[in-house]
Write a protein that holds these residues in place. Sequence first.
Motif, PDB file in Angstrom:
ATOM      1  N   SER A 100      37.891 -79.117 -11.354  1.00 22.41           N
ATOM      2  CA  SER A 100      39.140 -79.871 -11.529  1.00 22.41           C
ATOM      3  C   SER A 100      39.460 -80.762 -10.329  1.00 22.41           C
ATOM      4  O   SER A 100      40.359 -81.597 -10.416  1.00 22.41           O
ATOM      5  CB  SER A 100      40.303 -78.903 -11.782  1.00 22.41           C
ATOM      6  N   ASN A 101      38.738 -80.591  -9.229  1.00 25.97           N
ATOM      7  CA  ASN A 101      38.913 -81.408  -8.027  1.00 25.97           C
ATOM      8  C   ASN A 101      37.535 -81.866  -7.546  1.00 25.97           C
ATOM      9  O   ASN A 101      37.064 -81.444  -6.491  1.00 25.97           O
ATOM     10  CB  ASN A 101      39.601 -80.606  -6.919  1.00 25.97           C
ATOM     11  N   PRO A 102      36.868 -82.716  -8.309  1.00 26.44           N
ATOM     12  CA  PRO A 102      35.479 -83.057  -7.997  1.00 26.44           C
ATOM     13  C   PRO A 102      35.313 -83.799  -6.670  1.00 26.44           C
ATOM     14  O   PRO A 102      36.097 -84.690  -6.341  1.00 26.44           O
ATOM     15  CB  PRO A 102      35.055 -83.930  -9.166  1.00 26.44           C
ATOM     16  N   LEU A 103      34.280 -83.404  -5.946  1.00 21.39           N
ATOM     17  CA  LEU A 103      33.952 -84.041  -4.665  1.00 21.39           C
ATOM     18  C   LEU A 103      33.656 -85.529  -4.813  1.00 21.39           C
ATOM     19  O   LEU A 103      33.772 -86.273  -3.845  1.00 21.39           O
ATOM     20  CB  LEU A 103      32.707 -83.384  -4.053  1.00 21.39           C
ATOM     21  N   SER A 104      33.262 -85.933  -5.988  1.00 14.00           N
ATOM     22  CA  SER A 104      32.898 -87.337  -6.202  1.00 14.00           C
ATOM     23  C   SER A 104      34.117 -88.260  -6.272  1.00 14.00           C
ATOM     24  O   SER A 104      33.976 -89.472  -6.198  1.00 14.00           O
ATOM     25  CB  SER A 104      32.076 -87.477  -7.487  1.00 14.00           C
ATOM     26  N   GLU A 105      35.304 -87.685  -6.385  1.00 15.96           N
ATOM     27  CA  GLU A 105      36.510 -88.504  -6.454  1.00 15.96           C
ATOM     28  C   GLU A 105      37.220 -88.516  -5.100  1.00 15.96           C
ATOM     29  O   GLU A 105      37.662 -87.489  -4.604  1.00 15.96           O
ATOM     30  CB  GLU A 105      37.441 -87.984  -7.558  1.00 15.96           C
ATOM     31  N   ARG A 106      37.334 -89.704  -4.557  1.00 17.15           N
ATOM     32  CA  ARG A 106      37.913 -89.866  -3.221  1.00 17.15           C
ATOM     33  C   ARG A 106      39.333 -89.303  -3.109  1.00 17.15           C
ATOM     34  O   ARG A 106      39.745 -88.873  -2.043  1.00 17.15           O
ATOM     35  CB  ARG A 106      37.886 -91.336  -2.834  1.00 17.15           C
ATOM     36  N   LYS A 107      40.072 -89.290  -4.201  1.00 15.19           N
ATOM     37  CA  LYS A 107      41.453 -88.813  -4.141  1.00 15.19           C
ATOM     38  C   LYS A 107      41.546 -87.337  -3.765  1.00 15.19           C
ATOM     39  O   LYS A 107      42.610 -86.873  -3.363  1.00 15.19           O
ATOM     40  CB  LYS A 107      42.185 -89.086  -5.455  1.00 15.19           C
TER      41      LYS A 107
END
Length: 185
Positions: free
Chosen positions: A110-117
């Motif tokens: 739910s908090n993927p490393l690939s998303e900068r946010k």
Amino acid sequence: LLKGPCDLEVMASYIEGGDVLLDKEFNFVDNNGNQADYFNHLVNILSAASPDKDFIDGLCGRFSFVSKEAFRTQLFSGKYDVICLSPLMDATLAVFSDDKGDEFAYGIYSNPLSERKYHKEYLDKQIMTARNSFAENELERFSREFRQIDYTPEMIAENLYKVIDLVRSANKNTVIVILLLAELP
């Protein structure tokens, strides 16, 4: 062989001792001080079984939170009468793919490393990081190189069948016990 995260580690205490010879592959802390919980995800287990080690070597060379130790397993050695496998991590970790289609499971889905946010949350340890430390430049590189994929129940089942086939090709007499204690549907 017991292979899986903490659910199997608890179970081991009930079956150890006596005439039972027990090998265990549980979460561990690697040589960099990072917890390797991703080690028991089916995607990473299949990567460990692959004869092409370039992907794993490259991953470990570029990201300090990934270790070669996590891709070592006795699962396919053919020496076990019984293997108890828990795919619990498949219900919690994100699965990523690079441009070549190589896959890697890591971090909370739910908090993927690939998303900068989510990078600040990982850097500040505001979310579960499995005691791993991250560098901002590595997270940026990860975001450029990987995208999260939709890891479906059908993919989990397919990966499970692949693992079973590999185990059985090493020893057709191995009994495989699968613990289905998924936290998610």
